[in-house]
Design a protein around this motif. Sequence first.
Motif, short mmCIF file in Angstrom:
data_model
loop_
_atom_site.label_atom_id
_atom_site.label_comp_id
_atom_site.label_asym_id
_atom_site.label_seq_id
_atom_site.Cartn_x
_atom_site.Cartn_y
_atom_site.Cartn_z
N PHE A 65 35.12 50.44 25.41
CA PHE A 65 36.36 50.35 24.64
C PHE A 65 37.27 51.54 25.01
CE2 PHE A 65 38.55 52.15 20.94
CZ PHE A 65 39.20 51.07 20.36
N GLU B 190 40.93 51.61 26.87
CA GLU B 190 42.11 52.21 26.26
C GLU B 190 42.70 53.29 27.18
OE1 GLU B 190 43.16 50.41 24.16
OE2 GLU B 190 42.07 50.26 22.27
N GLU C 273 43.50 47.97 15.50
CA GLU C 273 42.90 46.97 16.39
C GLU C 273 42.99 45.56 15.79
OE1 GLU C 273 41.16 47.28 19.54
OE2 GLU C 273 42.32 49.12 19.59
N GLU D 241 42.71 43.75 24.77
CA GLU D 241 42.61 43.99 23.32
C GLU D 241 41.76 42.89 22.67
OE1 GLU D 241 43.53 46.64 21.49
OE2 GLU D 241 44.09 47.52 23.40
N HIS E 77 38.01 43.49 23.62
CA HIS E 77 37.25 44.54 22.91
C HIS E 77 37.50 44.53 21.40
CE1 HIS E 77 40.62 47.78 23.78
NE2 HIS E 77 40.73 47.39 22.53
FE LIG Z 1 42.38 48.38 21.58
#
Ligand SMILES: [Fe+2]
Length: 270
Positions: free
Chosen positions: A69, A73, A130, A163, A166
Amino acid sequence: MADITVRNLRFRFDEELDFDVPDETLGMMLPTLGLSMTMPYLEPYLIRTMKVAIPKIASPQLVEDTKRFSQQEGHHFRNHATFNNRIRSAFEPDTEAALRGIEADLEADYQRFTKEKPLRWNLAYAEGFEAMTCASALAMAEQGAFDGDMPGGEIWPWHMAEEIEHRTVAFDVFDHLVGSYFYRIWFGTRAQIHYLSYIKRFAQCMARGLGREIPRGGSELTRSAGRRYLRTFSPWYDPAKIELPQGVEQLLERYSQMAGPGPGAAEGSA
Ligand SMILES: [Fe+2]
Ligand SMILES: [Fe+2]
């Protein structure tokens, strides 16, 4: 277990931004550019939060997911930082300076959160962000908005697809280390309000720089994102159970091919 691939992609942003668009298009474009402006501050803050969380996670699989993750990012915000140079340069110096001022405020907030807030608060922020982003990304995929021609090109479908890929990680880490539904909702919502206030500041700053106004009113895309967002308030919300819209897997495969098998194997372009 999440199935997360780290794709080392770097996009180019050679095209000038064109703001000579109808009001409705501008109403989508400026908040989207505002979102890009937040990324080089928001995403490193998420990574710092996960760095503190990792030693406390008992599950080796969740540790691995969390590392992936953070790596995803990391690639996201580096590409956005490059794109943001292009965005700022599309404006007159006074607007460019005002944008940098908002960026400095946002960075100061996130550095303060890392230093002063407890881990559970920062994890609730991460999951609040998120969950909201995933809802928007799913709506974009569902509405075919990934095929659009938003400035920045491929950065949007790539970032939004990852996005979605994850989407379970911040939720699972929060669930594992904090586990309170009410804490997730209360502080996650406060986090979303904080984050969205910056999107608004960036978008309004750009609109002022253009001598335009951001029109009110939502599109089918924002309504669809809103419906998906509301589902995140359910006590039974679990991003692992979300059925993915058509085309997401193919997009992820496409970017895997573009990135190649190892770090720095290939460069994408936009
Ligand atoms: Fe994210
Ligand atoms: Fe991201």
